[in-house]
Design a protein around this motif. Structure first.
Motif: not given
Lengths: 109, 138
Positions: A84-105
């Motif tokens: 169905e219509a919606g959103e992709f949620h991409f997440t990357w987890y770094d060793d140093d604890g930071s989290v990088y995120e991107t969303k695409k609908s």
């Protein structure tokens, strides 16, 4: 946070219900393996992204555990089904604890 | 200490020998597969691994795996200082149990993919990749 980290993803804007789409992701990251030595012979400490996840409307598509043997600027290509219509949620987890995120609908065609 | 020509030759010979030792002492492919499966035997069909025969640059070697019906696929590189590369866990939203990525290889070696199927069985496949670091095209 490591410097210059920029996630890029390629997702179709529209899809028909139940369609299988190919997703491509790339994130710029130096992925220091922890094996290299600097000019003084000291080991450069490991600094990598250790996990990547992709979910569509909360449903997991892939969850990747990453080790130092993944290349610089980790690239992934995989397939997802769009019910169905919606959103992709991409997440990357770094060793140093930071989290990088991107969303695409994705809209229904 | 003075080096005679004979000494120098001996040292050179020893150096050549020791540089070959690491390639002999790499973990065996079967042992690595066993580690992932927990001792279970892995079937040889049901999983496909695509890797180049010759990779000019060991820093980014493109590989793809395709394992229909798998819940997880583990990639291993037998000749790397750390054999683990990545584990792909496929969720409900996955369209197919396939993925492509780029990996690092320390030298010519076997790349192994082990798939864990939904019924708990395993499938494994390995492929040798020749790595020519320095890009001489060898």
């Amino acid at each position: 946070m490591a410097k210059g980290v920029k996630p890029r993803v390629k997702v179709p804007k529209t899809a028909s219900a139940g369609e299988m789409v190919t997703l491509k992701t790339l994130i710029s990251h130096k992925m220091e393996s922890g094996q290299r030595k600097d000019s003084d012979g000291n080991k450069i400490p490991r600094s990598i992204i250790n996990r990547f996840t992709c979910a569509f409307n909360g449903k997991t598509v892939v969850d990747v555990e990453m080790l130092p043997a993944i290349s610089t600027n980790p690239y992934f290509q995989f397939d997802a089904v769009i019910p169905e219509a919606g959103e992709f949620h991409f997440t990357w987890y770094d060793d140093d604890g930071s989290v990088y995120e991107t969303k695409k609908s994705v809209k229904m065609a | 200490m003075q080096f005679t020509r004979r000494d120098t030759m001996a040292i050179g010979g020893a150096a050549v020998l020791t540089s070959f030792v690491p390639s002999l002492s790499v973990a065996s492919t079967n042992d690595l597969i066993m580690e992932v499966t927990g001792g279970a035997t892995a079937a040889s069909s049901g999983i496909d691994l695509t890797a180049p025969e010759i990779a000019e640059n060991g820093n980014t070697v493109p590989i793809s795996v395709d394992a229909p019906g798998a819940v997880a696929v583990t990639i291993l590189a037998a000749g790397n200082p750390l054999p683990g590369v990545a584990t792909f866990n496929f969720g409900d939203g996955a369209g197919s149990q396939s993925a492509t990525t780029r990996i690092r290889l320390a030298g010519t070696q076997d790349v192994i993919a082990v798939a864990k199927m939904a019924d708990g069985s395993f499938a494994a496949v390995s492929q040798t990749v020749k790595v020519t670091i320095g890009g001489c095209g060898g």
